[in-house]
Scaffold this active site. Sequence first.
Site, short mmCIF file in Angstrom:
data_model
loop_
_atom_site.label_atom_id
_atom_site.label_comp_id
_atom_site.label_asym_id
_atom_site.label_seq_id
_atom_site.Cartn_x
_atom_site.Cartn_y
_atom_site.Cartn_z
N GLY A 211 -42.53 26.49 27.92
CA GLY A 211 -41.43 25.54 28.18
C GLY A 211 -40.84 25.76 29.57
O GLY A 211 -39.66 25.49 29.80
N THR B 187 -41.12 24.11 32.25
CA THR B 187 -40.66 22.89 32.94
C THR B 187 -39.34 22.38 32.35
O THR B 187 -38.78 21.41 32.86
CB THR B 187 -41.71 21.77 32.83
OG1 THR B 187 -42.01 21.57 31.44
CG2 THR B 187 -42.99 22.10 33.58
N SER C 55 -32.19 27.66 16.87
CA SER C 55 -31.15 26.68 17.22
C SER C 55 -30.04 26.60 16.18
O SER C 55 -30.28 26.73 14.98
CB SER C 55 -31.82 25.30 17.32
OG SER C 55 -30.85 24.29 17.34
N GLU D 230 -28.91 23.96 15.28
CA GLU D 230 -29.25 22.81 14.43
C GLU D 230 -29.71 23.29 13.04
O GLU D 230 -29.69 22.51 12.08
CB GLU D 230 -30.37 21.99 15.06
CG GLU D 230 -29.90 20.96 16.06
CD GLU D 230 -29.16 19.78 15.43
OE1 GLU D 230 -29.72 19.15 14.52
OE2 GLU D 230 -28.02 19.52 15.83
N TYR E 140 -36.32 18.16 13.19
CA TYR E 140 -36.23 19.20 14.23
C TYR E 140 -35.59 20.46 13.64
O TYR E 140 -36.10 21.57 13.81
CB TYR E 140 -35.41 18.69 15.42
CG TYR E 140 -35.03 19.77 16.41
CD1 TYR E 140 -35.93 20.21 17.37
CD2 TYR E 140 -33.75 20.35 16.39
CE1 TYR E 140 -35.57 21.22 18.29
CE2 TYR E 140 -33.39 21.33 17.29
CZ TYR E 140 -34.30 21.77 18.24
OH TYR E 140 -33.94 22.75 19.13
P1 NAP Z 1 -36.31 21.08 27.02
O1 NAP Z 1 -35.63 20.91 28.34
O2 NAP Z 1 -36.57 19.89 26.18
O3 NAP Z 1 -37.72 21.82 27.30
C1 NAP Z 1 -38.71 21.89 26.33
C2 NAP Z 1 -39.97 22.42 26.97
O4 NAP Z 1 -41.01 22.49 25.99
C3 NAP Z 1 -40.52 21.57 28.13
O5 NAP Z 1 -40.97 22.42 29.15
C4 NAP Z 1 -41.69 20.86 27.47
O6 NAP Z 1 -42.70 20.46 28.36
C5 NAP Z 1 -42.21 21.97 26.56
N1 NAP Z 1 -43.13 21.52 25.53
C6 NAP Z 1 -42.97 20.50 24.66
N2 NAP Z 1 -44.04 20.39 23.86
C7 NAP Z 1 -44.92 21.35 24.24
C8 NAP Z 1 -46.19 21.75 23.80
N3 NAP Z 1 -46.85 21.13 22.81
N4 NAP Z 1 -46.80 22.81 24.41
C9 NAP Z 1 -46.18 23.44 25.44
N5 NAP Z 1 -44.98 23.10 25.92
C10 NAP Z 1 -44.34 22.07 25.32
O7 NAP Z 1 -35.52 22.13 26.13
P2 NAP Z 1 -34.44 23.24 26.55
O8 NAP Z 1 -33.08 22.63 26.46
O9 NAP Z 1 -34.87 23.92 27.79
O10 NAP Z 1 -34.54 24.24 25.31
C11 NAP Z 1 -35.47 25.33 25.32
C12 NAP Z 1 -35.76 25.75 23.90
O11 NAP Z 1 -34.53 26.14 23.26
C13 NAP Z 1 -36.34 24.66 22.99
O12 NAP Z 1 -37.19 25.31 22.08
C14 NAP Z 1 -35.14 24.11 22.27
O13 NAP Z 1 -35.54 23.54 21.04
C15 NAP Z 1 -34.33 25.37 22.08
N6 NAP Z 1 -32.88 25.20 21.99
C16 NAP Z 1 -32.22 24.50 22.94
C17 NAP Z 1 -30.83 24.40 22.88
C18 NAP Z 1 -30.06 23.65 23.93
O14 NAP Z 1 -28.88 23.35 23.68
N7 NAP Z 1 -30.64 23.39 25.10
C19 NAP Z 1 -30.14 25.03 21.83
C20 NAP Z 1 -30.86 25.75 20.88
C21 NAP Z 1 -32.23 25.85 20.98
P3 NAP Z 1 -42.64 19.01 29.12
O15 NAP Z 1 -41.76 19.23 30.32
O16 NAP Z 1 -44.06 18.77 29.44
O17 NAP Z 1 -42.06 18.03 28.16
O1 G4F Z 2 -26.83 16.07 22.97
P1 G4F Z 2 -27.44 15.88 21.63
O2 G4F Z 2 -28.61 14.97 21.55
O3 G4F Z 2 -27.76 17.34 21.08
P2 G4F Z 2 -28.01 17.93 19.61
O4 G4F Z 2 -28.49 16.90 18.67
O5 G4F Z 2 -26.79 18.68 19.23
O6 G4F Z 2 -29.24 18.92 19.87
C1 G4F Z 2 -29.26 19.79 21.01
O7 G4F Z 2 -28.65 21.00 20.66
C2 G4F Z 2 -29.35 21.76 19.66
C3 G4F Z 2 -28.53 23.03 19.40
O8 G4F Z 2 -27.56 22.75 18.44
C4 G4F Z 2 -30.74 22.05 20.16
F1 G4F Z 2 -31.39 22.83 19.27
C5 G4F Z 2 -31.48 20.77 20.40
O9 G4F Z 2 -32.78 21.05 20.92
C6 G4F Z 2 -30.71 19.96 21.43
O10 G4F Z 2 -30.76 20.66 22.66
O11 G4F Z 2 -26.33 15.31 20.61
C7 G4F Z 2 -25.10 15.96 20.42
C8 G4F Z 2 -24.19 15.09 19.54
C9 G4F Z 2 -24.83 14.59 18.26
O12 G4F Z 2 -23.95 14.76 17.20
C10 G4F Z 2 -25.05 13.11 18.48
O13 G4F Z 2 -24.97 12.30 17.31
O14 G4F Z 2 -23.86 13.92 20.29
C11 G4F Z 2 -23.90 12.80 19.43
N1 G4F Z 2 -24.12 11.59 20.22
C12 G4F Z 2 -23.26 10.54 20.28
N2 G4F Z 2 -23.78 9.57 21.05
C13 G4F Z 2 -25.19 11.31 20.98
C14 G4F Z 2 -24.97 10.04 21.50
N3 G4F Z 2 -26.31 12.04 21.27
C15 G4F Z 2 -27.22 11.49 22.10
N4 G4F Z 2 -28.32 12.22 22.43
N5 G4F Z 2 -27.05 10.23 22.62
C16 G4F Z 2 -25.96 9.46 22.36
O15 G4F Z 2 -25.84 8.33 22.84
#
Ligand code: NAP
Ligand code: G4F
Length: 320
Positions: A8, A10, A123, A125, A147
Amino acid sequence: MPTAVVTGITGQDGSYLAELLLKKGYRVIGVARRSSTVNDERIRHLLDDITVVQGDLQDQGSLLSLLEEYKPTEVYNLAAQSFVPTSWSQPALTGDVTAIGVTRLLEAIRFVNPKIRFYQASSSEMFGKVMEVPQSEDTPFYPRSPYGVAKVYGHWITVNYRESFDMFAASGILFNHESPRRGMEFVTRKIANAVAHINLGLAKELRLGNLEAQRDWGFAGDYVEAMWLMLQQDYPDNYVIGTGETHAVREFCEIAFSHVGLDYKEFVVQDEKFYRPAEVDLLISDPAKARNQLKWEPSVSFKELVTMMVDSDLARLKKS
Ligand code: NAP
Ligand code: G4F
């Protein structure tokens, strides 16, 4: 020089983690899946310092061979299909990448070198329809999306490999973390980007879904430090990482618009299209274990995060 493999690379977190590991003197091997166009926007500034190799969580062989070739001491699994709404439209793919992908990587580690330390990006989630407030490492899971279900699998298979094979497999249960590098479809970046567009006269409204959903939002740059700390401990464990504060999407809008002198009520339109089949209404962490054991603290407040994201999108748009 220790070697770390980051899947991940990128993504948002991949770019911040690579910066942190380079600063700490690691050789960083980033794993990126093959795509028909270049997708290195977030890591372009690092390309002289890291090695990017092709690999895919859906392809067991690619994972085995990159571990054999680069011989890492640490593997950070950040790759996932991470956008919650897409997990309803592509549930099987989400399961294959976000759940089974973890097993493929753990299997590769077990075959190549079971001493490699492994970090799984779990996560908040997974807490979904929360069983207690705030949520800690002991709170039962109740995921509300494909997810979330896939992440529960990823978490438990990590714990299972720790217990079955005595592997150093840590699970970081991270609450939402954001930054100017956040993907455009996530709500925080969608709001920041829209505020910048509206402020510059490039857009007239912002269409959102549920404004009452509450999240524990922190800064991604702080959270990658916690990932690294988990792999420096004496024993592998599970850790909740968050700020301990929660805010509604509506509050994010209020601060973001008022930062440029606007009232969000004049621009935000609620649109059914962005509501989810099942919502996660409230997330708030209890990060006491991380604070006590990892000595980890977030450094960016909610207001600083919102204004940082708006300022960054304003600067980007003005430049372009
Ligand atoms: P992100 O920006 O969506 O990055 C996801 C990465 O996974 C990208 O580099 C994507 O590549 C790669 N990927 C997707 N499918 C793949 C596959 N089949 N094989 C190899 N690589 C693949 O997510 P992030 O916000 O950096 O989050 C990083 C990790 O933490 C994720 O696992 C996410 O679920 C988890 N997480 C995130 C949050 C948050 O709030 N950000 C919170 C809790 C957990 P491409 O660029 O090619 O799409
Ligand atoms: O920004 P969101 O899409 O993030 P969400 O669903 O909380 O998930 C992110 O955080 C998780 C950790 O808890 C990660 F595991 C996951 O990979 C991801 O990074 O939405 C946040 C909230 C939701 O409740 C959604 O219903 O915002 C609300 N929302 C309201 N309007 C919206 C919108 N979300 C999105 N994406 N777009 C809207 O227009």
